[in-house]
Write an enzyme that holds these catalytic residues in place. Sequence first.
Site: not given
Ligand code: PGA
Length: 240
Positions: A84, A156, A198, A219
């Site tokens: 990550h 991501e 997001s 997230g």
């Molecule tokens: P987010 O995070 O949906 O808050 O953008 C995704 C992630 O970091 O796995």
Amino acid sequence: MKVLMLNQKSGMLFEDIETYVTKTKTYQNNFILFPTDVYLNYCIERGFICGAQNIAQSDEKNQTGELTGKQINSIGAKYVIIGHSERRNNQKEGSDVLVNKFETAINNSLNIVYCIGESLVDYKLGNTSQIVSSQLKEVFNKVKVTGDVKLYIAYEPIWAIGTGLTPTTQEISNVSSVIIDYLKDNHIKIDGILYGGSVNNENIETLLNIENVDGFLIGGASNNYLKTIDICEKVNNSTK
Ligand code: PGA
């Protein structure tokens, strides 16, 4: 149907997870939950399929504060997230660390979600494909995922995480093609490509249309049971 992986990160208090688990229980077969480590057992005992957000580099016992693959396996968690961007950046996890984590996960039969993605600077410079390919190479040149271990690649973009910004569906699809080509060329079998950054209950319907994406790593929206339920319903009602 698209796969949903919920990365709750570090924001939930115990009272929040109690409420979340109660409210989302009827949807628990719709997603894989990555709660904060301290709540793993609580969620698993209530029937949620869970993964750990991180894994130690080895099963060595003397690692204060780490969670080993053996421990993750022993409580019945099935997945781990590796690579990550928050850990790549904050904990400075590089290739060697990531490879060790892959090996520990594989040795403990834990399914892997491997995260890759470019920074805003690289996005603006048009370096996305190059960055994504190098992040694939940095582990798959050194490690082979074997046995029954499932492997998901989560694209991501760093600039999309927690910002409310997302690439266009075409951009996501293009990156997915780059990933698919790399894997094909290197004879690597995976179980799916996820998009993360997001994703929420308002944009999920649009994102569901991306044909070469098999699911989502979510997230912020996974810290909210109403958003989680809305996302599950939209995925369930979709023909994609
Ligand atoms: P987010 O995070 O949906 O808050 O953008 C995704 C992630 O970091 O796995």
